[in-house]
Scaffold this active site. Structure first.
Site, PDB file in Angstrom:
ATOM      1  N   ASP A  36      25.635  29.680  -6.520  1.00  0.00           N
ATOM      2  CA  ASP A  36      24.277  29.535  -5.989  1.00  0.00           C
ATOM      3  C   ASP A  36      24.261  28.393  -4.985  1.00  0.00           C
ATOM      4  OD1 ASP A  36      21.617  30.180  -5.666  1.00  0.00           O
ATOM      5  OD2 ASP A  36      21.100  29.962  -7.782  1.00  0.00           O
ATOM      6  N   ASP A  91       0.808  -1.219   0.000  1.00  0.00           N
ATOM      7  CA  ASP A  91       0.000   0.000   0.000  1.00  0.00           C
ATOM      8  C   ASP A  91       0.842   1.270   0.000  1.00  0.00           C
ATOM      9  OD1 ASP A  91       1.013  -0.068   2.528  1.00  0.00           O
ATOM     10  OD2 ASP A  91      -0.912   0.107   3.577  1.00  0.00           O
ATOM     11  N   ARG A 105      13.239  26.423   1.266  1.00  0.00           N
ATOM     12  CA  ARG A 105      12.816  27.650   0.580  1.00  0.00           C
ATOM     13  C   ARG A 105      11.486  28.170   1.115  1.00  0.00           C
ATOM     14  NH1 ARG A 105      13.940  25.626  -5.524  1.00  0.00           N
ATOM     15  NH2 ARG A 105      13.532  23.613  -4.526  1.00  0.00           N
ATOM     16  N   GLN A 106      10.830  27.375   1.960  1.00  0.00           N
ATOM     17  CA  GLN A 106       9.601  27.817   2.631  1.00  0.00           C
ATOM     18  C   GLN A 106       9.969  28.265   4.047  1.00  0.00           C
ATOM     19  OE1 GLN A 106       6.302  25.015   2.271  1.00  0.00           O
ATOM     20  NE2 GLN A 106       7.280  24.079   0.492  1.00  0.00           N
ATOM     21  N   LYS A 132      16.934  39.825 -10.943  1.00  0.00           N
ATOM     22  CA  LYS A 132      15.834  39.192 -11.676  1.00  0.00           C
ATOM     23  C   LYS A 132      14.497  39.545 -11.040  1.00  0.00           C
ATOM     24  CE  LYS A 132      15.808  34.854  -9.052  1.00  0.00           C
ATOM     25  NZ  LYS A 132      16.028  33.403  -9.068  1.00  0.00           N
ATOM     26  N   ASP A 190      21.063  35.967  -8.527  1.00  0.00           N
ATOM     27  CA  ASP A 190      19.973  36.790  -8.002  1.00  0.00           C
ATOM     28  C   ASP A 190      20.474  37.576  -6.795  1.00  0.00           C
ATOM     29  OD1 ASP A 190      19.536  35.198  -5.542  1.00  0.00           O
ATOM     30  OD2 ASP A 190      18.770  33.698  -6.926  1.00  0.00           O
ATOM     31  N   ASP A 210      17.336  24.133  -9.245  1.00  0.00           N
ATOM     32  CA  ASP A 210      16.116  23.329  -9.343  1.00  0.00           C
ATOM     33  C   ASP A 210      15.810  23.055 -10.814  1.00  0.00           C
ATOM     34  OD1 ASP A 210      13.647  22.131  -9.121  1.00  0.00           O
ATOM     35  OD2 ASP A 210      12.774  23.646  -7.811  1.00  0.00           O
ATOM     36  N   GLY A 218      16.475  27.264 -14.600  1.00  0.00           N
ATOM     37  CA  GLY A 218      16.074  28.420 -15.395  1.00  0.00           C
ATOM     38  C   GLY A 218      16.886  29.658 -15.063  1.00  0.00           C
TER      39      GLY A 218
END
Length: 313
Positions: A221, A40, A98-99, A195, A172, A225, A228
């Protein structure tokens, strides 16, 4: 290193390869643990050796899915119920980082929730690397040892990239502090990409603050992810006269179509650590191991030594 410090290292499914390299560096065997999967979709964790009274280090990045987090929580719970002395979660890549704040109404703060879950499960310490936001350390009520990928990146840069024509760049504004640290320690100039986003993973506009004409640019960086931002920044550097563009990032999240974007971009080389398994074949990607870094941190935790000297910056 022998096992006289009464510690054991175990691994979840996601980070087994890195955990094995950490154990090789420590000179100890990887602990025996069984993760049983059911039809399951549920799974159960059990230790195949006694850990009563031992200091256990549980290696598991919480990417790419919530299953890895749940697996780690069960590993922690099983260790606590098996009477482990201390339980250290070794999370090379801390997912949901990132949250880290409430940036719009009615939104969750995922990083704080994950910190609460890990603490409630029973960890007594966290070892991690290059958190997306430093303040996440304050979400925990247990000690947090925050390592930096710069420890391995700086050695590679000095050996492989001529510094006389190098410029460090951040893709950024949020990464300015990180890029400035690299520029300062390398003794080279820094430029910034500014950006604006339409929404997550979708960039509306990007421009360069600084001069890259005839320079070798190193983009810095923490996470790549969908790639882009990093590939658009590389293309922009070339459009503005850069001689070459390479990039480093600690965590290779590399969600589709990241590998394709990197291959098709103007990037000469994209360098990651092995905090996350990267199974794809991408000619421009190079992986540096952080196994020795984490092994040394574990060794110092066991011997109650400072790990501050492990920090490059």
């Amino acid at each position: 290193m022998n096992n006289e410090n009464n510690f054991s290292v175990f691994s979840g499914t996601n980070s087994r390869y890195l955990a094995e390299k950490i154990c090789n560096s420590l000179g100890c065997p990887l602990g025996r643990m069984n993760i049983e999967h059911f039809a399951d979709g549920e799974f159960a964790v059990s230790y195949e050796e006694s850990i009563r009274g031992r200091d256990v280090f549980l290696v598991q990045s919480t990417f790419p899915s919530s299953d890895n987090l749940m697996e780690l929580l069960l590993m922690i719970d099983a260790a606590k119920r098996a009477s482990a002395h201390y339980i250290t979660a070794v999370i090379p890549y801390f997912g949901w980082a990132r949250q880290d704040r409430k940036d719009k109404p009615r939104v969750s703060i995922g990083a704080k929730l994950i910190a609460d879950l890990l603490s409630k499960a029973g960890i007594t310490r966290l070892i991690t690397m290059d958190l997306h936001a430093d303040q996440i350390q304050g979400f925990f009520d247990v000690p947090v040892d925050h390592l930096y990928g710069s420890t391995v990146f700086m050695e590679y840069i000095r050996k492989n990239m001529p510094l006389e024509n190098l410029v460090v760049a951040t893709p950024d504004v949020g990464g300015t502090k990180r890029a400035n640290s690299y520029a300062k320690h390398l003794g080279v100039p820094m430029v910034i990409c500014h950006k604006s986003r339409l929404k997550a993973n979708e960039i509306a506009e990007m421009r360069i603050i600084g001069d890259v004409q005839d320079k070798d640019v190193l983009l810095v960086d923490d996470i790549v992810d969908t790639a882009g931002t990093i590939t658009k920044a590389a293309d922009l550097m070339k459009e503005n006269g850069a001689r070459s563009v390479c990039a480093i990032a600690s965590h290779a999240v590399m969600s589709d179509p990241a590998s394709m974007r990197v291959d098709q971009s103007t990037l000469k080389e994209m360098i990651f650590t092995d905090s996350i398994p990267y199974p794809h074949k991408c000619e421009k990607v190079k992986i540096l191991s952080v196994a020795d870094l984490f092994a040394e941190a574990i060794k110092r935790v066991c011997s109650h030594e400072s790990i501050t000297t492990l920090y490059y910056f």
